[in-house]
Design an enzyme around this catalytic site. Structure first.
Site, short mmCIF file in Angstrom:
data_model
loop_
_atom_site.label_atom_id
_atom_site.label_comp_id
_atom_site.label_asym_id
_atom_site.label_seq_id
_atom_site.Cartn_x
_atom_site.Cartn_y
_atom_site.Cartn_z
N ALA A 66 0.77 -0.84 0.15
CA ALA A 66 -0.17 0.00 -0.06
C ALA A 66 1.03 1.13 -0.34
CB ALA A 66 -0.85 -0.22 1.44
N THR A 90 -3.53 3.59 0.71
CA THR A 90 -4.53 3.61 1.93
C THR A 90 -5.58 5.07 1.26
OG1 THR A 90 -3.27 3.12 3.50
CG2 THR A 90 -5.36 4.49 4.44
N ARG A 116 6.10 11.36 4.15
CA ARG A 116 4.64 12.00 4.86
C ARG A 116 3.96 12.79 4.65
NH1 ARG A 116 9.06 15.31 6.61
NH2 ARG A 116 9.06 17.46 4.90
N ASN A 176 -5.68 0.08 8.94
CA ASN A 176 -4.63 0.65 8.88
C ASN A 176 -4.58 1.84 9.77
OD1 ASN A 176 -1.74 2.03 8.41
ND2 ASN A 176 -1.65 2.49 6.88
N SER A 179 -0.03 4.24 10.23
CA SER A 179 0.99 5.06 9.39
C SER A 179 1.25 6.32 11.11
CB SER A 179 0.10 5.82 8.40
OG SER A 179 0.99 6.80 7.87
N THR A 240 6.04 -5.11 8.12
CA THR A 240 5.34 -3.56 9.68
C THR A 240 4.88 -2.48 7.78
OG1 THR A 240 7.34 -2.53 9.54
CG2 THR A 240 6.22 -4.29 11.25
N GLY A 264 12.06 0.53 3.38
CA GLY A 264 13.38 -0.15 2.83
C GLY A 264 14.19 -0.59 3.88
N TYR A 314 7.55 -2.01 -1.89
CA TYR A 314 7.52 -0.46 -2.05
C TYR A 314 8.63 0.38 -2.99
CZ TYR A 314 5.73 3.88 -2.68
OH TYR A 314 5.59 5.37 -2.97
N THR A 315 9.33 0.51 -1.48
CA THR A 315 10.71 0.77 -1.70
C THR A 315 11.89 0.00 -2.49
OG1 THR A 315 9.61 2.04 0.31
CG2 THR A 315 12.48 1.90 -0.56
#
EC number: 1.3.5.2
Length: 357
Positions: A66, A90, A116, A176, A179, A240, A264, A314-315
């Site tokens: 996500a 999200t 952020r 979620n 965050s 996580t 990452g 993702y990263t």
């Protein structure tokens, strides 16, 4: 090829580069023959990679995490990029712009990102319309969060509203509460706050429900959430989210970038620790999705044998490029065959089961 593309993309501010990549992906998805060709070239082909987790058939274990496709605007692209599934979001019950820019930063020396973003999205209703119009060939999960303007006291209704809109159209839902970029959100991880939210979402939909947790929780908090997830008969835990820790970072000037979550490789060690603790706590009673710092097939294999039924990235995709998912899936398949495993499921948690008691 991709190292050159990455160098060019890294000359552009991260969020602008993200939008450019999305435009290319949407263009690819719009041309069916190209999409089919990419799927043949990059998609998982070894049947040993397939598994059924919480009643959903996944062609391969590595999915898009996500945060990358927040509004499901590139739904057809992710199978073509070699992913076994994708988690959209999200999304929140109401549209919101997120935090002011700049809000996404590359930590190139660490092969990491700081974000952020603040749940910028078009809202759950817009995503529901998009999902209803188009169903890709891979499972699509949806990650739901709290609308920023919604007070904590009304969080239950906010999550319930999102679940009502997107639940019937998702392969699974992720709640979620972890965050670091929405004020007060992580406070909802406390069991007394989390219980009514998860109960409400479970009551709203028959779709499998998971909860996504932060890496910065104490071990006792991890145990409490794991026990709650079992008690409420959740489908699993996503472990996580990003970390607020800056320990070990080597990128110069990171402290001047301001607050946000790190993703990452700097997250990898803690993500593995959390995964192992959760698996030791819940075993096969919950599905565990491991995300955070997965870059290579070795990383992926470590997570699977530590107890992860599914993986996300993702990263790693940003730094690894278009062959990233394919290379990891090929590496997992090779290790399954070399290890004598008849299926992916047989390998899940195998390293923990061999631990002396």
């Amino acid at each position: 090829m991709y190292p050159l593309v990455r160098r060019l993309l890294f000359l552009i501010p991260p969020e602008h580069a993200h939008k450019l990549v999305f435009a290319v992906l949407r263009g690819v998805a719009a041309v069916a023959p190209v999409c089919r060709l990419l799927r043949r070239l990059l998609g998982p082909t070894d049947p040993v990679l397939a598994s059924t987790v919480f009643g959903v058939r996944f062609p391969a274990p590595l999915g898009l995490a996500a945060g990358f496709d927040k509004d499901g605007t590139a739904l057809s692209s992710w199978g073509a990029m070699g992913f076994g599934y994708a988690e959209i979001g999200t999304v929140t019950a109401h549209p919101q712009p997120g935090n002011p820019a700049p809000r996404l930063f590359r930590l190139a020396d660490d092969r990491a990102l700081l974000n952020r973003m603040g749940f910028n999205n078009h809202g759950a209703r817009a995503l529901a319309i998009r999902l209803a119009r188009h169903r890709p060939e891979i499972p699509i999960g949806v990650n739901i969060g709290k609308t920023k303007k919604t007070p904590a006291g009304d969080a239950v209704n906010d999550y319930r509203a999102s679940a009502r809109m997107v639940g019937p159209l998702a392969s699974y839902l992720v709640v979620n509460v972890s965050s670091p970029n929405t004020p007060g959100l992580r406070d909802l991880q406390a069991v007394e706050s989390l219980r009514p939210i998860l109960s409400a979402v479970r009551a709203e939909t028959s779709t499998p429900v998971l909860v996504k947790i932060a890496p910065d929780l104490s071990d006792s908090d991890l145990d409490d959430i794991a026990d709650l997830a079992v008690e409420l008969d959740l489908a699993g835990i996503v472990a996580t989210n990003t970390t607020v820790s800056r320990d070990g970072l080597t990128t110069p000037g990171v402290d001047r970038l301001g607050p946000g979550g790190i993703s990452g490789p700097p997250l990898a060690q803690r993500a593995v620790q959390v995964l192992r603790r959760l698996y030791d706590r819940v075993g096969d009673r919950l599905a565990l999705i491991s995300v955070g710092g997965i870059e290579t097939a070795d990383d992926a294999w470590e997570r699977i044998t530590a107890g992860a039924s599914l993986l996300q990235g993702y990263t790693g995709f940003i730094y690894g490029g278009e062959r990233w998912a394919k290379d990891i899936h090929e590496g997992i398949a090779r290790r399954l065959h070399d290890g004598g495993f008849g299926s992916l499921h047989e390998a899940v948690g195998s390293a923990r089961r061999r631990q002396p008691s």
